[in-house]
Structure formats: C-alpha cells, structure tokens
Design a protein around this motif. Structure first.
Motif, PDB file in Angstrom:
ATOM      1  N   GLY A   1      15.423   6.026   2.154  1.00  0.00           N
ATOM      2  CA  GLY A   1      14.334   5.478   2.948  1.00  0.00           C
ATOM      3  C   GLY A   1      12.960   5.967   2.532  1.00  0.00           C
ATOM      4  O   GLY A   1      11.960   5.696   3.201  1.00  0.00           O
ATOM      5  N   SER A   2      12.861   6.671   1.390  1.00  0.00           N
ATOM      6  CA  SER A   2      11.557   7.192   0.968  1.00  0.00           C
ATOM      7  C   SER A   2      10.741   6.143   0.222  1.00  0.00           C
ATOM      8  O   SER A   2       9.562   6.349  -0.051  1.00  0.00           O
ATOM      9  CB  SER A   2      11.746   8.429   0.085  1.00  0.00           C
ATOM     10  N   GLY A   3      11.381   5.017  -0.102  1.00  0.00           N
ATOM     11  CA  GLY A   3      10.645   3.967  -0.804  1.00  0.00           C
ATOM     12  C   GLY A   3      10.745   4.084  -2.315  1.00  0.00           C
ATOM     13  O   GLY A   3       9.788   3.775  -3.032  1.00  0.00           O
ATOM     14  N   LYS A   4      11.907   4.492  -2.805  1.00  0.00           N
ATOM     15  CA  LYS A   4      12.091   4.589  -4.254  1.00  0.00           C
ATOM     16  C   LYS A   4      11.909   3.223  -4.912  1.00  0.00           C
ATOM     17  O   LYS A   4      11.283   3.110  -5.954  1.00  0.00           O
ATOM     18  CB  LYS A   4      13.495   5.143  -4.566  1.00  0.00           C
ATOM     19  N   THR A   5      12.453   2.202  -4.267  1.00  0.00           N
ATOM     20  CA  THR A   5      12.360   0.869  -4.848  1.00  0.00           C
ATOM     21  C   THR A   5      10.903   0.420  -4.944  1.00  0.00           C
ATOM     22  O   THR A   5      10.445  -0.034  -5.997  1.00  0.00           O
ATOM     23  CB  THR A   5      13.168  -0.134  -3.999  1.00  0.00           C
ATOM     24  N   GLU A   6      10.174   0.551  -3.820  1.00  0.00           N
ATOM     25  CA  GLU A   6       8.754   0.148  -3.831  1.00  0.00           C
ATOM     26  C   GLU A   6       8.013   0.880  -4.942  1.00  0.00           C
ATOM     27  O   GLU A   6       7.148   0.317  -5.602  1.00  0.00           O
ATOM     28  CB  GLU A   6       8.081   0.498  -2.493  1.00  0.00           C
TER      29      GLU A   6
ATOM     30  N   PHE B   1       9.571   6.933   4.305  1.00  0.00           N
ATOM     31  CA  PHE B   1       8.320   6.198   4.424  1.00  0.00           C
ATOM     32  C   PHE B   1       8.028   5.889   5.887  1.00  0.00           C
ATOM     33  O   PHE B   1       8.930   5.622   6.671  1.00  0.00           O
ATOM     34  CB  PHE B   1       8.395   4.888   3.638  1.00  0.00           C
TER      35      PHE B   1
ATOM     36  N   THR C   1       0.869  -1.171   0.000  1.00  0.00           N
ATOM     37  CA  THR C   1       0.000   0.000   0.000  1.00  0.00           C
ATOM     38  C   THR C   1       0.903   1.217   0.000  1.00  0.00           C
ATOM     39  O   THR C   1       1.692   1.399   0.925  1.00  0.00           O
ATOM     40  CB  THR C   1      -0.865   0.013   1.269  1.00  0.00           C
TER      41      THR C   1
ATOM     42  N   ARG D   1      14.448  -8.433  -2.225  1.00  0.00           N
ATOM     43  CA  ARG D   1      13.280  -7.550  -2.230  1.00  0.00           C
ATOM     44  C   ARG D   1      12.401  -7.818  -3.433  1.00  0.00           C
ATOM     45  O   ARG D   1      11.168  -7.765  -3.351  1.00  0.00           O
ATOM     46  CB  ARG D   1      13.742  -6.088  -2.228  1.00  0.00           C
TER      47      ARG D   1
ATOM     48  N   GLN E   1       4.115   8.360  -2.880  1.00  0.00           N
ATOM     49  CA  GLN E   1       4.567   7.198  -3.641  1.00  0.00           C
ATOM     50  C   GLN E   1       3.564   6.840  -4.732  1.00  0.00           C
ATOM     51  O   GLN E   1       3.934   6.543  -5.863  1.00  0.00           O
ATOM     52  CB  GLN E   1       4.753   5.995  -2.712  1.00  0.00           C
TER      53      GLN E   1
END
Ligand code: ADP
Ligand code: ZN
Length: 725
Positions: free
Chosen positions: A219-224, A377, A188, A256, A193
C-alpha cells in the motif's frame, strides 16, 4: 563462398553449418530456414567462433533456403541466451526458442481471419450448436481456437458459418497499437514517492545498467512510483517490460495502467490467442515507434522476446516463487531479468513488500540500490497483527475457524466491512478416505493424495492434473456412503462461513474459480462495490488487490507452509502472511489480522506477530548461513526419472557413483525424490550443496556429459532450485 553456422531448434542436432547462396544476406541473429534431409528446419545464425559444430567440408554444405523477413536477434539477446543456457545447464536451442513467437509471426504480418457470433438466434438449434452459442459469447478467434473454447468439433463451427451464425472477420496483424500517453493521468506523489521516482527516472534517462530493489510496504504506492519510470521510458521512445508472477494479476495491472496512461499495455502470456501473439510479437520486434510495442506486461515467458530497444525492466512482486520455471528450461525469471538488463544497459526495478533474502543480500552488498517506501500512502496504517493459538482456542469439531476469528468476522458484518480468509489450499479437502476400510484415495500416476473438489464433484491430483469422479462406493471395500473428507481446503472454509453466517455474501477465489479475465474483473467489481462480505481464497488473493473496506484478514493455517522441510519454507510463510495481511486496512479504516497457528513460538510466526521484519530477516539469514544455503552457498538438484523404476534407480546410482570429490561441493544422494512418482515416472534425486567459490555448472557439465543412459531415462539439472520435491 560463405558459410553460416546455425543454432537449430533440435536439441539433438544443436549446431549445423550451411552455405549462404549468392546474393543472400545473412548476419548473426538472422532467422533462417534450412534443409535437413527431406525436411525444413528453423535456425538462428550465430557467431561461428562462439558455437562448436562438426567440421563439414565446404563442398558438402547445403545451402540455406530462406532468410525470414524479421530483424535479426540482437547481440544483447544472443548473449542472454548463451548466459541462460550456460547458467541453468540447459540446451541453447531450448532457451533460444523462447525468443521466437510463433512460426506464423516469423513468416510475416498481413492479415488473418477470425470468427465471431453474428447475433443471429434461430429458434431451433442442435445441442452442439446451442452449446457453442453459449460458450462463444463475446469471443473472436480462429475456428480451431473457438472449437477448443466451446468443446465442439471444428466441423460444427464450419456448419455454423454456413448457417450464418458465425461470421468471418479480417484481423490486421500489423495494426498499430494506440500510443500510451505518459502525461495522461499523472498522480501527485508523496515526498518519499517523489524521491524514489526521480531516482528511477534519472536511471532511465542514463541508459545504463542499474539494478534497484524497491522495498516498500504493502500500500505504499510502489506501482504509482515505478509508473513514473515507465513514463520516462515512453517519452524517450524506449520499450518497457513489466514482469508479473501470474496471469491472474495482469487484469488488475491492466486497469491501473490504463487509468494512468490512457491505453492498455501489450500483454504476453500463455493464454493469448494465436493472432494476438503474432501481432504482439511483431510489435515488440518493431520497437516503440509507429505503433510498435511501448510497454509489454507479461508472465516470465515475456522475458526472452526480441525487444527492439528495451529501456526499462520491472519485476513486480519480485519475491514470488512463480518466477521460477520448473519444467523445460528451469530458470528464474527474476534473476535472468537482471542479466538481461545488464546486457541491454537498462535499469531494472525489483519491487516487493517482502523481498527475497537473496535480493536483500545483494542490496546490502551494494550491488542493488535499495529504495525504500516505509509508509502506506495517504496515511493508512499497517494492520495490527494478532496470533490465535489453536491449541488454546480449539475450533469446534469439523470446524476450522476459531471463535475469536468468528467474532471478529461478525463485527465486520455488522459494520458493513469486509473480511478475507486465506488458506493456500485449493479444493474441499486434501485427503479423502474410506471410513469403513481406511482406503486413501491416491493418484495412480503420482505419489500424492487426490484432492476433493466439491465444485466440480471430482477428485483431482494437483501434480499431474489427473481427475476422476467422486465414487459412490469405496473402490477397495465397496461400502457405500463411507467417504470422509480430511482437513480443509478453501471450498470447505467457504462452506463453513456460509454455515456460520448464512446471510453473508461469500466469494471463493482460487485458480479454479478465477480462470478467465472476465471472472477476475467481475470479482474485483463486486468486491469494490461491496457486493461481497467475505472473501475466501488461496494465494491468488494475497497480492495486488486494493479494497478499502476490507478490514479483517484471517489466516486459517499459518503452519501449512512450514511443513515439508522446504529450504525456503519460513521465508515463503513470512511473505505470504505479510502479503495477505497487506490487504487489510488499506483505506481510512484500520485493519486487523488474526493468524491461526499451533506454533506461536516459531520464529517466523513470532516475527510476524511483532511486526518485526528485521528480526525475521536476521534469523533467516543466520539459518541460511549455517546451512550453507543461498545466498551463502548454492544448491542444485539432479533429478533422474523413468517409467521404469529400476532403470531410474540404476541411472541415479551411476551418477552418484561418478560424483566428483571436491572440497567445496557436497553431493547428497541419490535417494528417491519426495515425489517419487510423478506423471507415471519414477524419480530419484541428487542434491548438490556447493560453496559460492565452486564452479558449479562447469563441474556438473563435466560430470554428466560423458554419461550415457537408456532411452527412457531423463536427467535434468535444476540450478538454484525452488522446488525440493
Ligand atoms: P503497493 O503496490 O505498494 O501495494 P499501490 O501502488 O497499489 O501500492 O498503491 C496503493 C493505493 O494507493 C492504490 O490504490 C494507489 O492508487 C494509491 N496511491 C498510491 N500512491 C498514490 C498517489 N501518489 N496518489 C494517489 N493515489 C496513490
Ligand atoms: Zn497425479
């Protein structure tokens, strides 16, 4: 009769014409075998109007021998190969070679035989067999690869096959890869994001060139977020290429990816086994359908592979200098990836928490679309950054960690939290000298000090790989027990931590200790299970890792990267420190960063301390503008080398003497390169600083093209260089 023009894999020959025998189908991009004298050579059919060749009369043409059973290289890839050769002043064949896997992969699929231990454990073994049994645990590969792994002869292994210790396994090279499931474990997303992901997904669906700069704090969730674009590409039956700066980061990524999509992606890098390479290459050529490659993750060499249908490229940690290749074809994979996306009509995402200044400028100019993820995130805060002035807080003699940092580490140990100490220097000490006569240990092949490695008890050259045992006595004055280690490397810092905190569990993370996927996986598991208190590491630990209980980062020497006058020194320091700082406080507990420096006033250090990224980029932009450095001007280097110093010098002078005199281009040198001896070759350098308006490559080609040098001389051009040694 039909002619075909071949790009052959021999830089000296380059382009040759052949005859196509009756009934044989050849089209541009076809990979063929052709005769050359008594030999056979590999070639790629090319549009004749795009390549010049010697005019050979029809009657003299020899027929090609065979068209290999693989799809022709697509026009998009051929254009990319041409572009790269042109831009980086490299031979076309050297670039084209990167598109091909192995000869074996071109020959076809089918099966191959590999070997593995049977599990039989005889009571008595020869020492060599025993060593092989130890080394080959869990391995499966060809006899040749196993022999290399175990450092024994192939004969020893064949003997072990005969004795039933090793068994043959048939490997299917065309075995389909299990498909990734885009819905497997979708997260989610936060609102930021979600917005970013929607933009990427739309771009994937549009099938058009669209370059993005994903600028998000650590840690901002670039990968997600970019995983959503990957999911969209998979759903659309398109292929995805994810480029990472180093193999060491793939392990974390694989995990991941598997959590998100249910299966691992296909890997491509230099340490693949031959059969893995063959299988991967064939799947890449085949496309996303029927068990072909959907998502490929790799180091820069994955960029030139003949993807059947590339629908998305991601360059993660896009600011990393290791995307620049410094030998062979000297290209920057980040930049070429953008060109590839353009030819393939696909979106490309450059992800980074500390984008390169060049990328920032392109975003500012509206050429890249900038997508920002400004917050961590889950509400985690960015760490607090403090400066530790080493002129005031002088560490004790023979120590490198100042007292305030020791105190912070102590507090972490008491609270059961983790600390990370960062120093970008492998080994124990960067310089070893004799206390008695002052002799300094230098590499015999390079202008470089030998670095002591206590782990392996050797002195090593970090430039050429030369190693020698640490001697008992000084080779110069023969005094015994007289060697002094000068300065710290990570091994020495780890020792210091162990001395100060004997009870702490210390992990040393460098490319020397993290040399296999297993070693990396073991480290990650230990760190996550809190079986490590203090991590001491090189730049390997600055990226990608997410350890929620890591709340303190200490930068041992922030000034290290600023020495040497490298063009990008300030930027690199900023990126490294910001990245490693980004490892702190990623969970619920806030993080703290202490930066040890002797130059708190340096703009880059001040910007880091103030957490003022814009101030850094502004200052750096102005400095680059003043210097005519990228992105405002351009640099190129011409390196001339030979084993014979006079020969190299004369060749460099000849180049300098014919330098064109142009208003928009300045030629500096020749001068001995800072690394004036490398691998036994003497090196001279010319630097070119050009305005953006200059036709740099064209000028360089016209300049160097007519010059002839003795056989032992090598001349190479480095366009947009990153290394100035
Ligand atoms: P970055 O690459 O920007 O440093 P990551 O993608 O590694 O950030 O994300 C940081 C951490 O937060 C990771 O553990 C990741 O799994 C987690 N995370 C990020 N976004 C989400 C999300 N939407 N849902 C759940 N976890 C997330
Ligand atoms: Zn050396």
């Amino acid at each position: 009769m039909l002619r075909v023009r071949l790009l052959v894999f021999n830089a000296a020959l380059g382009v040759l014409d052949y005859r196509v025998p009756e009934g044989v189908q050849v089209e541009p991009g076809s990979i063929v075998i052709a005769p050359l004298g008594p030999r056979q050579i590999l070639g790629i059919a090319w549009e004749p109007e795009r390549l010049e060749a010697q005019d050979v009369p029809e009657a003299k043409l020899r027929p090609i021998l065979e068209v290999l059973p693989v799809p022709p290289l697509k026009a998009e890839l051929r254009r990319l190969i041409e572009w790269t050769a042109d831009y980086y002043c490299a031979p076309l064949s050297a670039v084209a070679r990167m598109a091909l896997g192995s000869m074996a992969a071109l020959r076809g699929g089918g099966t191959t035989t590999e070997y593995r231990l049977t599990g039989l454990e005889p009571k008595r073994l020869t020492p060599q067999r025993a060593a092989a049994m130890d080394a080959l645990h869990g391995e499966q590969a060809s006899i040749r690869e196993l022999a290399e792994l175990a450092s024994v002869s192939e004969g020893v292994l064949r003997g072990m096959v005969g004795a039933g210790l090793l068994e043959a396994v048939t490997v299917d090279l065309d075995k389909p890869y299990p498909p990734a499931n885009p819905q497997h474990n979708a997260p989610t997303l936060s609102e930021d994001q979600r917005k970013a992901a929607d933009t990427f997904v739309d771009a994937v669906k549009a099938d058009e060139f669209a370059p993005f700069l994903l600028d998000g704090v650590t840690g901002s969730g670039k990968t997600e977020t970019y995983f959503e674009a990957v999911a969209a590409a998979i759903e659309g039956g398109k292929q995805v290429l994810v480029l990472l700066p180093e193999i060491a980061l793939t392990e974390n990524f694989l995990r991941r990816f598997e959590e998100r999509f249910g299966v691992a992606p296909i890997q491509w890098h230099s340490s693949l086994k031959a059969s893995e390479r063959r299988r991967a290459w064939r799947a890449i050529v085949k496309g996303a359908a029927d068990g072909g490659a959907q998502v490929v993750v790799g180091a820069r060499s994955a960029l030139f592979l003949p993807y059947a249908r590339l629908g998305l490229i991601i360059v993660d940690e896009a600011h990393e200098v290791s995307f620049k290749q410094d030998e062979g074809v000297r290209y920057n994979a980040r930049d070429v990836a953008v060109i590839r996306a353009r030819y393939e009509k696909a979106p490309i995402i450059l992800a980074s928490a500390t984008p390169a200044l060049e990328s920032m400028q392109l975003a500012e100019a509206g050429i890249y679309t900038k997508i920002e993820l400004p917050a961590r995130f889950g509400g985690a805060q960015l760490p607090d950054i403090q400066i530790l002035d080493l002129r005031k807080d002088v560490p004790d003699k023979g120590r490198w960690i100042a007292k305030p940092l020791v105190a912070q580490m102590q507090a972490r140990l008491e609270r059961g939290e983790q600390s990370l100490l960062f120093l970008n220097r492998r080994g124990y000490a960067p310089l070893t000298l004799c206390r008695n006569c002052g002799h300094r240990f230098q590499c015999s092949h390079c202008t470089a000090w030998l670095v002591e490695h206590r782990f392996s008890q050797r002195l090593a050259c970090h430039h050429c790989g030369h190693e020698e045992p640490v001697p008992d006595a000084c080779p110069e004055c023969s005094a015994k027990d007289c060697l002094v280690a000068c300065g710290p490397g990570v091994e020495r810092i780890a020792d210091e931590v162990a001395e100060i905190f004997p009870e702490a569990r210390v992990a040393l993370i460098t490319s020397d200790t993290m040399n296999s996927p297993e070693a990396i996986a073991e480290f990650v598991a230990k760190a996550e299970n809190k079986a490590i208190d203090v991590i001491v590491g090189t730049q390997l630990v600055t990226k990608g890792y997410h350890f929620p209980d890591l709340t303190l980062v200490g930068v041992i020497d922030a000034d290290l990267g600023l020495e040497g006058g490298d063009l990008r020194a300030a930027e690199r320091t900023y990126q490294q420190v910001a990245q490693v700082a980004g490892r702190a406080g990623r969970g619920e507990k806030p993080g703290e960063v202490l930066i040890q420096t002797r130059h708190p006033e340096a703009p880059v250090i001040a910007a880091l301390a103030a957490g003022d990224r814009d101030a850094f980029y502004d200052a750096e932009t102005e400095a680059r503008r003043d210097a005519g450095a990228p992105p405002f001007g351009r640099w190129a280097a011409i390196i001339v080398s030979s084993e014979d110093m006079a020969e190299a010098r004369d060749a460099a002078r000849a180049i300098g003497g014919t330098a064109p005199d142009l208003p928009d281009m300045l030629v500096l040198g020749p001068a001995p390169a800072p690394l004036s001896l490398l691998r036994g070759r003497h090196r001279f350098r010319l630097l070119i600083n050009a305005r953006r308006s200059a036709q740099l490559q064209k000028i360089v080609r016209a300049w160097l093209g007519p010059l002839n040098f003795p056989k032992g001389v090598r001349v190479h051009v480095d366009v947009d260089p990153y290394s100035f040694v």
